[in-house]
Design an enzyme around this catalytic site. Structure first.
Site, PDB file in Angstrom:
ATOM      1  N   GLY A 172     -14.891   6.608   4.935  1.00  9.88           N
ATOM      2  CA  GLY A 172     -13.969   7.630   5.441  1.00  9.88           C
ATOM      3  C   GLY A 172     -14.384   8.030   6.848  1.00  9.88           C
ATOM      4  O   GLY A 172     -15.512   7.749   7.278  1.00  9.88           O
ATOM      5  N   GLN A 205       4.576   5.788  15.869  1.00 13.50           N
ATOM      6  CA  GLN A 205       3.584   5.378  14.869  1.00 13.50           C
ATOM      7  C   GLN A 205       2.695   4.259  15.428  1.00 13.50           C
ATOM      8  O   GLN A 205       1.493   4.232  15.189  1.00 13.50           O
ATOM      9  CB  GLN A 205       4.342   4.902  13.620  1.00 13.50           C
ATOM     10  N   GLU A 264       0.827  -1.215   0.000  1.00 13.17           N
ATOM     11  CA  GLU A 264       0.000   0.000   0.000  1.00 13.17           C
ATOM     12  C   GLU A 264       0.861   1.266   0.000  1.00 13.17           C
ATOM     13  O   GLU A 264       1.896   1.312   0.652  1.00 13.17           O
ATOM     14  CB  GLU A 264      -0.888  -0.003   1.248  1.00 13.17           C
TER      15      GLU A 264
HETATM   16  P1  FAD Z   1     -18.666   1.770   6.861  1.00 14.17           P
HETATM   17  O1  FAD Z   1     -18.611   0.427   6.261  1.00 14.17           O
HETATM   18  O2  FAD Z   1     -19.718   2.706   6.391  1.00 14.17           O
HETATM   19  O3  FAD Z   1     -18.782   1.590   8.446  1.00 14.17           O
HETATM   20  C1  FAD Z   1     -18.626   2.691   9.333  1.00 14.17           C
HETATM   21  C2  FAD Z   1     -19.437   2.464  10.606  1.00 14.17           C
HETATM   22  O4  FAD Z   1     -20.820   2.564  10.311  1.00 14.17           O
HETATM   23  C3  FAD Z   1     -19.247   1.068  11.228  1.00 14.17           C
HETATM   24  O5  FAD Z   1     -19.304   1.203  12.614  1.00 14.17           O
HETATM   25  C4  FAD Z   1     -20.423   0.279  10.701  1.00 14.17           C
HETATM   26  O6  FAD Z   1     -20.802  -0.762  11.582  1.00 14.17           O
HETATM   27  C5  FAD Z   1     -21.507   1.352  10.609  1.00 14.17           C
HETATM   28  N1  FAD Z   1     -22.430   1.118   9.473  1.00 14.17           N
HETATM   29  C6  FAD Z   1     -22.069   0.730   8.234  1.00 14.17           C
HETATM   30  N2  FAD Z   1     -23.151   0.669   7.433  1.00 14.17           N
HETATM   31  C7  FAD Z   1     -24.213   1.012   8.190  1.00 14.17           C
HETATM   32  C8  FAD Z   1     -25.604   1.151   7.925  1.00 14.17           C
HETATM   33  N3  FAD Z   1     -26.102   0.897   6.698  1.00 14.17           N
HETATM   34  N4  FAD Z   1     -26.423   1.537   8.938  1.00 14.17           N
HETATM   35  C9  FAD Z   1     -25.926   1.798  10.173  1.00 14.17           C
HETATM   36  N5  FAD Z   1     -24.599   1.693  10.486  1.00 14.17           N
HETATM   37  C10 FAD Z   1     -23.765   1.317   9.495  1.00 14.17           C
HETATM   38  N6  FAD Z   1      -9.823   6.097   5.231  1.00 14.17           N
HETATM   39  C11 FAD Z   1      -9.536   7.075   4.327  1.00 14.17           C
HETATM   40  O7  FAD Z   1      -9.873   8.232   4.551  1.00 14.17           O
HETATM   41  N7  FAD Z   1      -8.864   6.788   3.160  1.00 14.17           N
HETATM   42  C12 FAD Z   1      -8.472   5.532   2.852  1.00 14.17           C
HETATM   43  O8  FAD Z   1      -7.889   5.310   1.786  1.00 14.17           O
HETATM   44  C13 FAD Z   1      -8.769   4.470   3.787  1.00 14.17           C
HETATM   45  N8  FAD Z   1      -8.420   3.198   3.509  1.00 14.17           N
HETATM   46  C14 FAD Z   1      -8.782   2.198   4.392  1.00 14.17           C
HETATM   47  C15 FAD Z   1      -8.471   0.864   4.073  1.00 14.17           C
HETATM   48  C16 FAD Z   1      -8.802  -0.168   4.946  1.00 14.17           C
HETATM   49  C17 FAD Z   1      -8.475  -1.596   4.576  1.00 14.17           C
HETATM   50  C18 FAD Z   1      -9.442   0.126   6.187  1.00 14.17           C
HETATM   51  C19 FAD Z   1      -9.780  -0.974   7.142  1.00 14.17           C
HETATM   52  C20 FAD Z   1      -9.766   1.436   6.507  1.00 14.17           C
HETATM   53  C21 FAD Z   1      -9.439   2.492   5.615  1.00 14.17           C
HETATM   54  N9  FAD Z   1      -9.771   3.818   5.891  1.00 14.17           N
HETATM   55  C22 FAD Z   1      -9.458   4.816   4.988  1.00 14.17           C
HETATM   56  C23 FAD Z   1     -10.427   4.175   7.165  1.00 14.17           C
HETATM   57  C24 FAD Z   1     -11.967   4.200   7.028  1.00 14.17           C
HETATM   58  O9  FAD Z   1     -12.354   5.208   6.130  1.00 14.17           O
HETATM   59  C25 FAD Z   1     -12.570   4.444   8.403  1.00 14.17           C
HETATM   60  O10 FAD Z   1     -12.337   3.334   9.240  1.00 14.17           O
HETATM   61  C26 FAD Z   1     -14.033   4.855   8.432  1.00 14.17           C
HETATM   62  O11 FAD Z   1     -14.342   5.319   9.750  1.00 14.17           O
HETATM   63  C27 FAD Z   1     -15.026   3.735   8.116  1.00 14.17           C
HETATM   64  O12 FAD Z   1     -15.025   3.450   6.779  1.00 14.17           O
HETATM   65  P2  FAD Z   1     -15.826   2.148   6.232  1.00 14.17           P
HETATM   66  O13 FAD Z   1     -15.732   2.182   4.781  1.00 14.17           O
HETATM   67  O14 FAD Z   1     -15.375   0.936   6.945  1.00 14.17           O
HETATM   68  O15 FAD Z   1     -17.300   2.564   6.730  1.00 14.17           O
END
Ligand code: FAD
Length: 286
Positions: A107, A210, A17
């Site tokens: 995000g 970190q 990454e």
């Molecule tokens: P979601 O899947 O939307 O989940 C977020 C929260 O909402 C969870 O608690 C979930 O249980 C809840 N939730 C989900 N869907 C629903 C629903 N329909 N109704 C009610 N609750 C719901 N961040 C960046 O800014 N840039 C990046 O490039 C980046 N890359 C990442 C790569 C990986 C592999 C990981 C694990 C994280 C990365 N992140 C990145 C961090 C990520 O954006 C954050 O962890 C963010 O807070 C959650 O994103 P998500 O896509 O998992 O959200």
């Protein structure tokens, strides 16, 4: 190549990454690091996306430069604070640049903002939108120690299922430092009917500061074994890096031995770390 086909192959896969620069001034440095990592010929490379921030505009550019070396890029895309129109533009830009793989993310929610006013509230809505607006291989994020906002493991798994059902072809995990947590997590996902490939994300910890910051942000638990290593080597950055790489290598070997053949390494723009990990595993990822 589509990441789902890489994951479907017999051969184990190793991916790295990179994260894009915050400013144009650092573009050259990051771009060089990305190309050096690409020279190692990993199975694919992911490029992160700054949620609602300045680094987002360089993701496609860096991903395209990786594609030009013959390595498959996976471009991250966040939807927090974004309109459908702006996401549509990004998808067109990705398609025009030959990018086939997207990691669809919500995000982190910036402080003082109101999610109810945005076009996308959760990542599952972004997955649906991407599938409706282009022919992409789409991945999602998952959290072996549950997402910080989830009230329980059950809620976390139910929401993940919704995201996978929206069209995720694979999932990549948040970093973790205790493989047993990951194995238990996989059992939970499979029982919940989440059957897409899950790529364990391994972070080689290269400096003590970190380590603490990343764990605070992600809620990842640090095993005592790792804490002792971090404390012991905190004053010696070169030794810390060596110990961090050795720990990550050990985790990866254990994952492979337990049947997980796709590994993602959070190589954090450090070609020397990616190279060392690859060397340590050269016979395993042949
Ligand atoms: P979601 O899947 O939307 O989940 C977020 C929260 O909402 C969870 O608690 C979930 O249980 C809840 N939730 C989900 N869907 C629903 C629903 N329909 N109704 C009610 N609750 C719901 N961040 C960046 O800014 N840039 C990046 O490039 C980046 N890359 C990442 C790569 C990986 C592999 C990981 C694990 C994280 C990365 N992140 C990145 C961090 C990520 O954006 C954050 O962890 C963010 O807070 C959650 O994103 P998500 O896509 O998992 O959200």
């Amino acid at each position: 190549m589509r990441v789902k086909y890489i994951l479907g192959a017999e051969k184990p896969s190793l991916s790295f990454e990179v994260f894009p620069p915050k400013t144009q001034d650092n573009f050259g440095t990051v771009s060089r690091a990305a190309l050096q990592i690409a020279q190692l010929k990993p199975d694919f490379m992911s490029v992160t996306y700054g949620a609602g921030g300045s680094t987002s505009k360089y993701t496609v550019e860096i991903a395209k430069s990786i594609l030009d070396t013959g390595v498959t890029p996976l471009a991250h895309l966040t939807c927090v604070c974004s309109s459908k129109e702006s996401i549509k533009e990004k998808l067109i830009q990705m398609k025009d640049n030959g990018i086939e793989n997207i990691l669809a993310l919500r995000g982190d929610i910036p402080q003082g903002t109101t999610p109810s006013q945005w076009d996308f509230k959760y990542a599952n809505e972004l997955v649906t939108f991407i599938k409706e607006n282009g022919d992409f291989c789409v991945g999602g994020a998952c959290y072996p120690e549950k997402h910080l906002e989830s009230a329980s493991e059950r809620e976390d798994t139910d929401n993940l299922k919704r995201k996978v059902d929206a069209g995720c072809d694979f999932l990549t995990t948040q970093m973790f430092f205790d493989n047993d947590l990951f194995y238990k997590y996989i059992i939970r996902l499979r029982r919940a009917g989440i059957n897409v490939p899950v790529i364990p994300g391994i972070m080689p910890m290269c400096n003590a500061k970190q380590i603490v910051r990343s764990c605070q942000l992600s809620g990842a638990m640090l095993p005592d074994k790792f804490k002792r290593i971090a404390e012991h080597f905190s004053d010696n950055p070169v030794a810390m890096q060596q110990a961090g790489i050795a720990y990550a290598t050990d985790q990866i070997i254990d994952l492979i031995a337990n049947g997980f053949k796709a590994i993602h390494v959070y190589s954090m723009n450090k070609p020397e770390v990616a190279q060392k990990i690859q060397e340590n595993l050269s016979e395993i990822f042949k």
